[in-house]
Design a protein around this motif. Structure first.
Motif, short mmCIF file in Angstrom:
data_model
loop_
_atom_site.label_atom_id
_atom_site.label_comp_id
_atom_site.label_asym_id
_atom_site.label_seq_id
_atom_site.Cartn_x
_atom_site.Cartn_y
_atom_site.Cartn_z
N ASN A 113 -11.06 -25.81 -31.69
CA ASN A 113 -10.33 -24.55 -31.87
C ASN A 113 -11.22 -23.46 -32.47
OD1 ASN A 113 -8.24 -26.99 -32.83
ND2 ASN A 113 -7.55 -25.71 -31.14
N PHE A 114 -12.09 -23.84 -33.40
CA PHE A 114 -13.05 -22.89 -33.95
C PHE A 114 -14.02 -22.41 -32.87
CE2 PHE A 114 -12.55 -25.35 -38.17
CZ PHE A 114 -11.40 -24.65 -38.46
N ALA A 115 -14.39 -23.33 -31.96
CA ALA A 115 -15.28 -22.95 -30.86
C ALA A 115 -14.61 -21.91 -29.96
CB ALA A 115 -15.66 -24.18 -30.04
N ILE A 116 -13.31 -22.08 -29.72
CA ILE A 116 -12.57 -21.10 -28.91
C ILE A 116 -12.59 -19.73 -29.58
CG2 ILE A 116 -10.28 -20.48 -28.05
CD1 ILE A 116 -9.77 -23.51 -27.71
N LEU A 117 -12.37 -19.70 -30.89
CA LEU A 117 -12.35 -18.43 -31.62
C LEU A 117 -13.71 -17.74 -31.59
CD1 LEU A 117 -10.19 -19.33 -34.75
CD2 LEU A 117 -9.61 -17.69 -32.96
N LEU A 118 -14.78 -18.53 -31.43
CA LEU A 118 -16.13 -17.97 -31.42
C LEU A 118 -16.68 -17.87 -30.00
CD1 LEU A 118 -17.47 -19.81 -34.58
CD2 LEU A 118 -17.28 -17.33 -34.29
N ASN A 119 -15.76 -17.90 -29.02
CA ASN A 119 -16.12 -17.73 -27.60
C ASN A 119 -17.08 -18.82 -27.11
OD1 ASN A 119 -14.61 -15.27 -27.43
ND2 ASN A 119 -16.32 -14.21 -28.43
#
Length: 305
Positions: A113-119
């Motif tokens: 989910n953090f990866a999604i937020l950081l594109n």
């Protein structure tokens, strides 16, 4: 869906609100503390639903590289630190123990989910979570062999296997729901799923912060020390991993670096004595600050690619 998409668009704010709620609402934090396993399972289900089985397993050639990453992150790093401590004849202080346990632990469940937020691509982070947890019973053996008197390694194995079962069951259900109900998930559907995930992440962190408010009231100096340690360790591991991987041209530099700094070291608490873990309970709460602030404070680092 419109409300969830709005939350997804402001996911970083939602995470910060969760941190603040954990500090300002200690009674609610104590209640949610006992619901963390269920919330983590829901988080994994949503992540698997969002990514999908096909995308997760789209490149089986990545399996070897994922295993190599797990061995470096969970075995080479903590054993290297412990060997330095042993060779220098230094005592295993709470600080040294915190460093080793973080490095020896698998990914936190929210790394994708953090990866999604950081594109970034969330699939490598999910693969690291699953394989890292699966290999933990093996990678932790050398670590605990160098930590005499710190607990029974079988307890760690049992805890890791229990977590693996939860991860696989939640991921399997998420993949199945995606296959049955949304095989062609639209971009709008992805954003709505991201918004729901942000809500769950914000609620999870409230429970994880249950030890911080009492620490602030009882010994703010010690709390400040552990906050500094948490930021230095988490952000330091992420920065070194990202810059190294980017220099090597890795397309998965963002998710791998996120996992490098964000680890589920609370798994080891089942095997350690209360004398060893009591000082680390504060560190566990402090560790949530850099973890949940990663999408906000490290965006410039990850946007530098």
């Amino acid at each position: 869906m419109t409300a969830l998409i709005f939350i997804a668009r402001h996911g970083k704010v939602a995470l910060i609100c969760g941190l603040l709620a954990g500090l300002l609402l200690p009674d609610i934090a104590q209640v949610l503390r006992w619901r963390i396993p269920e919330l983590v399972a829901l988080l994994l289900l949503l992540t698997a639903f969002r990514i999908g089985l096909v995308e997760t397993l789209s490149n089986l050639a990545e399996l070897r590289r994922t295993v190599l990453a797990v061995l470096i992150l969970q075995l080479a790093l903590p054993v290297g630190v412990l060997l330095i401590v042993v060779l220098l004849g230094l005592p295993v202080t709470p600080l040294a123990l915190a460093l080793v346990l973080v490095m020896a632990a698998p990914s936190v469940t929210g790394s994708a989910n953090f990866a999604i937020l950081l594109n970034g691509d969330p699939a490598p982070a999910l693969r690291l979570l699953i394989l890292g947890t699966a290999l933990l019973p093996l990678t932790c053996i050398p670590v605990f062999a160098l930590l005499p008197g710190f607990g029974d390694i079988s307890d760690v194995m049992i805890a890791a296997l229990r977590l693996l079962v939860v991860i696989l069951a939640a991921a399997a259900l998420g993949f199945a729901l995606r296959h049955w109900y949304a095989p062609d998930l639209s971009e709008r559907g992805r954003k709505a799923t991201d918004g729901l995930t942000m809500i769950v992440l914000a609620v999870v962190v409230i429970g994880l912060m249950s030890a911080v408010r009492p620490a602030f009231e009882n010994d703010p100096v010690e709390l400040a020390f552990w906050v500094v340690v948490a930021f230095a360790l988490n952000f330091g591991l992420q920065a070194v991993a990202y810059l190294t991987l980017r220099r090597r041209g890795s397309p998965a530099a963002t998710p791998l670096a996120i996992v490098a700094g964000n680890r589920n070291f609370a798994l080891f608490f089942v095997a350690l004595s209360p004398q060893a873990t009591d000082p680390l309970l504060i560190f566990l709460g402090c560790y949530q600050f850099p973890m949940y602030l990663t999408p906000t404070l490290l965006r410039r680092l990850y946007d530098s690619r």
